[in-house]
Design a protein around this motif. Structure first.
Motif, PDB file in Angstrom:
ATOM      1  N   GLU A  13       5.641 -34.749  37.350  1.00 50.40           N
ATOM      2  CA  GLU A  13       5.232 -34.597  38.462  1.00 50.40           C
ATOM      3  C   GLU A  13       3.630 -35.317  38.607  1.00 50.40           C
ATOM      4  N   ALA A  14       3.532 -35.589  39.932  1.00 47.25           N
ATOM      5  CA  ALA A  14       2.314 -36.149  40.367  1.00 47.25           C
ATOM      6  C   ALA A  14       1.118 -35.486  39.857  1.00 47.25           C
ATOM      7  N   GLY A  15       0.140 -36.266  39.545  1.00 51.48           N
ATOM      8  CA  GLY A  15      -1.195 -35.736  38.894  1.00 51.48           C
ATOM      9  C   GLY A  15      -1.076 -35.501  37.449  1.00 51.48           C
ATOM     10  N   GLY A  16       0.282 -35.779  36.903  1.00 43.96           N
ATOM     11  CA  GLY A  16       0.338 -35.521  35.445  1.00 43.96           C
ATOM     12  C   GLY A  16      -0.020 -36.594  34.608  1.00 43.96           C
ATOM     13  N   SER A  17       0.412 -36.574  33.293  1.00 46.82           N
ATOM     14  CA  SER A  17      -0.158 -37.449  32.192  1.00 46.82           C
ATOM     15  C   SER A  17       1.027 -38.030  31.245  1.00 46.82           C
ATOM     16  N   ARG A  68      -7.630 -44.743  35.843  1.00 47.44           N
ATOM     17  CA  ARG A  68      -6.754 -43.642  35.658  1.00 47.44           C
ATOM     18  C   ARG A  68      -6.057 -44.046  34.431  1.00 47.44           C
ATOM     19  N   ASN A  85      -3.231 -41.485  33.337  1.00 48.01           N
ATOM     20  CA  ASN A  85      -3.411 -39.808  33.904  1.00 48.01           C
ATOM     21  C   ASN A  85      -3.540 -40.126  35.500  1.00 48.01           C
ATOM     22  N   ASN A  86      -3.561 -38.706  35.951  1.00 43.92           N
ATOM     23  CA  ASN A  86      -3.286 -38.768  37.535  1.00 43.92           C
ATOM     24  C   ASN A  86      -2.330 -39.530  38.063  1.00 43.92           C
ATOM     25  N   LEU A  87      -1.047 -39.578  37.488  1.00 44.03           N
ATOM     26  CA  LEU A  87       0.110 -40.568  37.881  1.00 44.03           C
ATOM     27  C   LEU A  87       0.436 -40.237  39.219  1.00 44.03           C
ATOM     28  N   LYS A  88       0.791 -41.163  40.019  1.00 46.46           N
ATOM     29  CA  LYS A  88       1.220 -40.898  41.376  1.00 46.46           C
ATOM     30  C   LYS A  88       2.601 -41.505  41.609  1.00 46.46           C
ATOM     31  N   ASP A  91       3.392 -45.228  40.595  1.00 49.57           N
ATOM     32  CA  ASP A  91       3.486 -45.495  39.423  1.00 49.57           C
ATOM     33  C   ASP A  91       4.720 -45.807  38.629  1.00 49.57           C
ATOM     34  N   SER A 128       6.955 -36.548  43.523  1.00 53.58           N
ATOM     35  CA  SER A 128       6.216 -36.252  44.309  1.00 53.58           C
ATOM     36  C   SER A 128       5.882 -34.516  44.496  1.00 53.58           C
TER      37      SER A 128
END
Length: 128
Positions: A13-17, A68, A85-88, A91, A128
Protein backbone atom coordinates in the motif's frame (compact mmCIF):
# COMPACT_ATOMS: atom_id res chain seq x y z
CA UNK A 1 22.21 -17.66 -19.47
CA UNK A 2 20.73 -15.55 -16.68
CA UNK A 3 23.28 -13.04 -15.46
CA UNK A 4 21.41 -11.00 -12.88
CA UNK A 5 18.46 -12.06 -10.73
CA UNK A 6 16.20 -9.61 -8.94
CA UNK A 7 14.03 -10.44 -5.94
CA UNK A 8 11.95 -8.64 -3.34
CA UNK A 9 9.22 -7.19 -5.50
CA UNK A 10 5.58 -7.40 -4.52
CA UNK A 11 2.44 -5.45 -3.73
CA UNK A 12 2.24 -2.85 -0.98
CA UNK A 13 0.00 0.00 0.00
CA UNK A 14 1.03 3.60 -0.47
CA UNK A 15 3.45 4.66 2.24
CA UNK A 16 4.85 1.16 2.59
CA UNK A 17 8.36 -0.14 2.00
CA UNK A 18 10.07 -2.82 -0.06
CA UNK A 19 13.67 -3.94 -0.37
CA UNK A 20 14.85 -5.24 -3.71
CA UNK A 21 17.91 -7.45 -4.06
CA UNK A 22 19.97 -8.35 -7.09
CA UNK A 23 22.46 -11.18 -7.26
CA UNK A 24 24.94 -11.75 -10.05
CA UNK A 25 26.18 -14.80 -11.92
CA UNK A 26 29.13 -16.20 -10.02
CA UNK A 27 31.77 -15.72 -12.72
CA UNK A 28 31.01 -12.04 -13.33
CA UNK A 29 33.28 -9.47 -11.60
CA UNK A 30 30.67 -7.86 -9.35
CA UNK A 31 33.26 -5.81 -7.51
CA UNK A 32 34.37 -4.04 -10.70
CA UNK A 33 30.93 -2.97 -11.90
CA UNK A 34 29.04 0.26 -11.59
CA UNK A 35 25.52 -1.02 -10.96
CA UNK A 36 22.02 0.34 -10.82
CA UNK A 37 18.28 -0.03 -10.82
CA UNK A 38 15.96 1.05 -13.60
CA UNK A 39 12.21 0.78 -13.89
CA UNK A 40 9.62 0.63 -16.61
CA UNK A 41 5.93 1.29 -16.18
CA UNK A 42 3.31 0.37 -18.81
CA UNK A 43 3.36 2.85 -21.66
CA UNK A 44 6.57 4.52 -20.55
CA UNK A 45 10.23 4.14 -21.35
CA UNK A 46 12.90 2.82 -19.02
CA UNK A 47 13.70 5.26 -16.22
CA UNK A 48 16.86 5.41 -14.12
CA UNK A 49 16.04 4.82 -10.45
CA UNK A 50 19.45 4.73 -8.78
CA UNK A 51 23.04 3.90 -9.63
CA UNK A 52 26.16 3.27 -7.59
CA UNK A 53 29.86 3.37 -8.44
CA UNK A 54 31.75 0.07 -8.23
CA UNK A 55 33.21 0.85 -4.80
CA UNK A 56 29.98 2.33 -3.44
CA UNK A 57 31.56 5.75 -3.16
CA UNK A 58 29.17 7.59 -5.45
CA UNK A 59 25.40 7.22 -5.69
CA UNK A 60 23.03 8.79 -8.19
CA UNK A 61 19.24 8.96 -7.85
CA UNK A 62 16.41 9.92 -10.12
CA UNK A 63 14.69 13.09 -8.98
CA UNK A 64 11.48 11.29 -8.02
CA UNK A 65 13.40 8.85 -5.80
CA UNK A 66 15.59 11.23 -3.81
CA UNK A 67 14.94 11.04 -0.09
CA UNK A 68 12.85 7.86 -0.41
CA UNK A 69 15.08 5.25 -2.06
CA UNK A 70 18.54 4.07 -1.03
CA UNK A 71 20.87 2.01 -3.19
CA UNK A 72 23.65 -0.05 -1.67
CA UNK A 73 26.23 -2.49 -2.99
CA UNK A 74 27.72 -5.28 -0.91
CA UNK A 75 30.84 -6.45 -2.69
CA UNK A 76 31.36 -9.23 -0.15
CA UNK A 77 27.94 -10.76 -0.71
CA UNK A 78 27.92 -9.78 -4.40
CA UNK A 79 24.48 -8.31 -3.94
CA UNK A 80 22.93 -5.01 -4.94
CA UNK A 81 20.06 -3.61 -2.89
CA UNK A 82 17.38 -0.98 -3.30
CA UNK A 83 15.55 0.08 -0.16
CA UNK A 84 12.32 1.81 -1.13
CA UNK A 85 10.41 3.75 1.51
CA UNK A 86 7.26 5.86 1.39
CA UNK A 87 6.19 4.15 -1.81
CA UNK A 88 3.67 5.89 -4.05
CA UNK A 89 1.29 4.49 -6.68
CA UNK A 90 3.45 6.13 -9.36
CA UNK A 91 6.31 3.87 -8.28
CA UNK A 92 4.42 0.93 -9.75
CA UNK A 93 6.66 -0.60 -12.42
CA UNK A 94 8.92 -3.49 -13.30
CA UNK A 95 12.28 -2.87 -11.66
CA UNK A 96 15.45 -4.06 -13.40
CA UNK A 97 18.93 -4.54 -12.04
CA UNK A 98 21.86 -3.68 -14.28
CA UNK A 99 25.63 -4.09 -14.12
CA UNK A 100 28.53 -2.48 -15.97
CA UNK A 101 27.00 0.97 -16.35
CA UNK A 102 28.47 4.29 -17.40
CA UNK A 103 28.28 7.06 -14.81
CA UNK A 104 28.53 10.65 -15.98
CA UNK A 105 31.71 12.50 -15.08
CA UNK A 106 30.27 16.01 -15.05
CA UNK A 107 26.61 15.17 -14.53
CA UNK A 108 24.37 12.69 -12.69
CA UNK A 109 23.76 10.45 -15.63
CA UNK A 110 23.78 6.67 -15.54
CA UNK A 111 23.41 4.59 -18.67
CA UNK A 112 23.80 1.11 -19.97
CA UNK A 113 25.79 0.23 -23.06
CA UNK A 114 26.25 -2.72 -25.36
CA UNK A 115 28.12 -4.82 -22.81
CA UNK A 116 25.90 -4.08 -19.81
CA UNK A 117 24.16 -6.94 -18.05
CA UNK A 118 20.47 -6.83 -17.21
CA UNK A 119 18.12 -8.84 -15.06
CA UNK A 120 14.65 -9.93 -16.08
CA UNK A 121 12.92 -7.60 -13.67
CA UNK A 122 10.71 -7.80 -10.62
CA UNK A 123 7.24 -6.29 -10.38
CA UNK A 124 6.49 -3.63 -7.79
CA UNK A 125 2.86 -2.62 -7.35
CA UNK A 126 1.80 0.17 -5.01
CA UNK A 127 -1.89 0.48 -4.24
CA UNK A 128 -3.44 3.83 -3.37
Amino acid sequence: QVQLVESGGGSVEAGGSLRLSCTIRRDLPFRMYNMGWFREAPGTGREMVACVKENGGRKIYGDAMKGRFTISKDNTKKTLYLQMNNLKPEDTAVYYCAADLLLGVSDDSCEGHGSSHWGRGTQVTVAS
